[in-house]
Structures are given as C-alpha cells and as structure tokens.
Design a protein around this motif. Sequence first.
Motif, short mmCIF file in Angstrom:
data_model
loop_
_atom_site.label_atom_id
_atom_site.label_comp_id
_atom_site.label_asym_id
_atom_site.label_seq_id
_atom_site.Cartn_x
_atom_site.Cartn_y
_atom_site.Cartn_z
N THR A 93 47.30 58.31 50.79
CA THR A 93 47.33 59.76 50.59
C THR A 93 46.04 60.14 49.87
O THR A 93 45.69 59.53 48.86
CB THR A 93 48.55 60.18 49.74
OG1 THR A 93 49.74 59.69 50.37
CG2 THR A 93 48.64 61.70 49.62
N ILE A 94 45.32 61.09 50.44
CA ILE A 94 44.11 61.61 49.80
C ILE A 94 44.44 63.04 49.38
O ILE A 94 44.65 63.91 50.22
CB ILE A 94 42.89 61.58 50.76
CG1 ILE A 94 42.71 60.18 51.35
CG2 ILE A 94 41.63 62.02 50.02
CD1 ILE A 94 41.67 60.10 52.46
N ASN A 95 44.51 63.24 48.07
CA ASN A 95 44.89 64.55 47.55
C ASN A 95 43.70 65.50 47.52
O ASN A 95 42.59 65.10 47.18
CB ASN A 95 45.47 64.41 46.14
CG ASN A 95 46.77 63.62 46.16
OD1 ASN A 95 47.70 63.94 46.89
ND2 ASN A 95 46.85 62.56 45.37
N SER A 96 43.98 66.76 47.87
CA SER A 96 42.97 67.84 47.82
C SER A 96 41.63 67.39 48.41
O SER A 96 40.64 67.21 47.69
CB SER A 96 42.75 68.30 46.37
OG SER A 96 43.97 68.69 45.79
N VAL A 97 41.62 67.18 49.72
CA VAL A 97 40.42 66.65 50.37
C VAL A 97 39.23 67.61 50.24
O VAL A 97 39.40 68.83 50.19
CB VAL A 97 40.65 66.31 51.87
CG1 VAL A 97 41.69 65.25 52.03
CG2 VAL A 97 41.00 67.56 52.68
N THR A 98 38.04 67.02 50.16
CA THR A 98 36.80 67.78 50.12
C THR A 98 35.95 67.36 51.32
O THR A 98 36.30 66.40 52.03
CB THR A 98 36.02 67.49 48.83
OG1 THR A 98 35.59 66.11 48.86
CG2 THR A 98 36.86 67.73 47.60
N MET A 99 34.84 68.00 51.53
CA MET A 99 33.96 67.65 52.64
C MET A 99 33.48 66.20 52.53
O MET A 99 33.24 65.53 53.53
CB MET A 99 32.75 68.59 52.69
CG MET A 99 33.10 70.06 52.88
SD MET A 99 34.15 70.43 54.29
CE MET A 99 32.97 70.28 55.62
N GLU A 100 33.37 65.71 51.29
CA GLU A 100 32.91 64.32 51.07
C GLU A 100 33.91 63.29 51.60
O GLU A 100 33.57 62.11 51.75
CB GLU A 100 32.66 64.06 49.58
CG GLU A 100 31.35 64.58 49.05
CD GLU A 100 31.38 66.10 48.86
OE1 GLU A 100 32.30 66.58 48.17
OE2 GLU A 100 30.52 66.78 49.44
N ASP A 101 35.15 63.73 51.82
CA ASP A 101 36.17 62.79 52.32
C ASP A 101 36.07 62.58 53.83
O ASP A 101 36.77 61.73 54.39
CB ASP A 101 37.58 63.27 51.94
CG ASP A 101 37.80 63.22 50.44
OD1 ASP A 101 37.45 62.19 49.83
OD2 ASP A 101 38.30 64.21 49.88
N SER A 102 35.23 63.33 54.49
CA SER A 102 34.99 63.07 55.92
C SER A 102 34.35 61.69 56.06
O SER A 102 33.60 61.25 55.18
CB SER A 102 34.04 64.11 56.50
OG SER A 102 34.67 65.37 56.58
N GLY A 103 34.67 60.99 57.15
CA GLY A 103 34.06 59.67 57.35
C GLY A 103 34.92 58.77 58.21
O GLY A 103 35.94 59.20 58.78
N ASN A 104 34.50 57.53 58.31
CA ASN A 104 35.23 56.55 59.11
C ASN A 104 36.11 55.69 58.21
O ASN A 104 35.61 55.00 57.33
CB ASN A 104 34.24 55.64 59.87
CG ASN A 104 33.39 56.44 60.84
OD1 ASN A 104 33.91 57.26 61.58
ND2 ASN A 104 32.09 56.22 60.81
N TYR A 105 37.40 55.77 58.46
CA TYR A 105 38.37 55.00 57.69
C TYR A 105 38.94 53.89 58.58
O TYR A 105 38.97 54.02 59.80
CB TYR A 105 39.51 55.90 57.21
CG TYR A 105 39.10 56.89 56.13
CD1 TYR A 105 39.44 56.68 54.80
CD2 TYR A 105 38.36 58.03 56.46
CE1 TYR A 105 39.06 57.58 53.80
CE2 TYR A 105 37.97 58.94 55.48
CZ TYR A 105 38.32 58.71 54.15
OH TYR A 105 37.93 59.60 53.18
N SER A 106 39.40 52.84 57.94
CA SER A 106 40.03 51.76 58.72
C SER A 106 41.10 51.07 57.89
O SER A 106 41.11 51.16 56.65
CB SER A 106 38.98 50.74 59.18
OG SER A 106 38.30 50.18 58.07
N VAL A 107 41.99 50.42 58.61
CA VAL A 107 43.00 49.56 57.98
C VAL A 107 42.74 48.15 58.48
O VAL A 107 42.59 47.93 59.68
CB VAL A 107 44.44 49.96 58.36
CG1 VAL A 107 45.44 49.11 57.61
CG2 VAL A 107 44.69 51.41 58.06
#
Length: 216
Positions: free
Chosen positions: A171-185
């Motif tokens: 869970t990423i609370n209160s997302v900002t523009m900096e949270d854009s990107g490539n995520y992986s598990v």
Amino acid sequence: LSAGPLGIQCTATGFKLYCSLKYYLSYTKTSWYFKEKRIDQEERTKPGSSMQKVWIEIFNPTENDKGKYTLEMFDGQETHKRTLDLSGQAFAEALLEYQRLKQVAIAEKNRAKVTKGLPDVVAIMEGKSLCLTCFAEGDPMPEMFWLKNDREISSTGQYHIAHDKNSSTITINSVTMEDSGNYSVFVRNTYGSQAVYVTVSVYKHGEKPRADAIQM
C-alpha cells in the motif's frame, strides 16, 4: 511384422522401453520379459501400445531393474523377439538421467511461481492510496519482495507491505508524482524464482490517465 530394435527413454518417473513398428496389427500379442521371466502387471510397470510403438514403463527404477529385457510379439504366425541388455554403463547412464529428470520435475513442481500477478500498467490520481496484491505458490512457501526501479522497498513511511500465507500486498499512501515508476514483485524459494512487473503512472487532478492503464 516390421519392428525396430528395443530402445530406452528416460522420464521423470522412470524408464520407458519401447519398440518402433512400421505398423501395428491389432491382433499382435505382446509379452515383456525381464531376465527370461515374464513381467506381469505389477505396481511398478505399465505396458502400452500405439499404432507405431509398443512400450513398457518401469517406475522408480533401482539397481534391481538391471538386466536383460525381452519383448515378444506374436503376429498370428510367428513370434518376433527384440532384446535390450540394460546393464553396465547403459544402466548407469539411464539411472542418472532418470534421477536428473526427477529432480527437474520436483524443482518445477515446487519452485516459487506467481499464480496471480499484476496488471501491466496502473494509473492513480495524486493524493490517493494505491494498493497492489500479488499471489504466489511454492514448496517451501516463497519469500516475496517488492521493488521500485529494481531497488527493494521496505515497509516504512508511506509504504506498507503486508505478507499473507500466499500473497503480499503493498500500500502506497497519498501517492505523489515521484511514486510513478516501474514496480516489481520478486518471489523465490530453494527451487527457483520469478518476477512480475507493473508500471505505476500517477496523474494530477484534472489530467487524463494513461489510455493503456487500469485505473485504481
């Protein structure tokens, strides 16, 4: 009756001795022998046939299965014999190959794998909270890690990571523009690993989300 020599094929469950035929006559009677003794249907053997092949499977082979095998085929007029001496180097190599394939099958069955992954792209408006869940299986149960741009994310600050028996949720609370990107598990256990990827696209209030994204 036109039949080739006896061959051996190793599988993850044992040996398969086979004879290739030009054609198979439905009235051909086949019998298998091991050290001159007829092999009757046992727990560890299973004969079979198709239009081009007759075979016998020997499951979980051991040193006791070393020796001479004979296939007898009676076509209504005469008996045709094919033999295979499964001993020495031939047996040792076959046993090693069976053990290798068995280990490969065990590893494939038990390795960590993602059972329910993530969408390719998600879009979320700035200020909202993003929640992503990934499911995995394996034996032993895999460890699961979340990464952003290939760097591991720890459960601190705006990030909260919760692990369940066969799933992991970020869970990423209160997302900002900096949270854009490539995520992986990344999931792993002693038998193997797998990674799945998701692109997170954060957009500002009043903007339109990416057309190819699943809106959160």
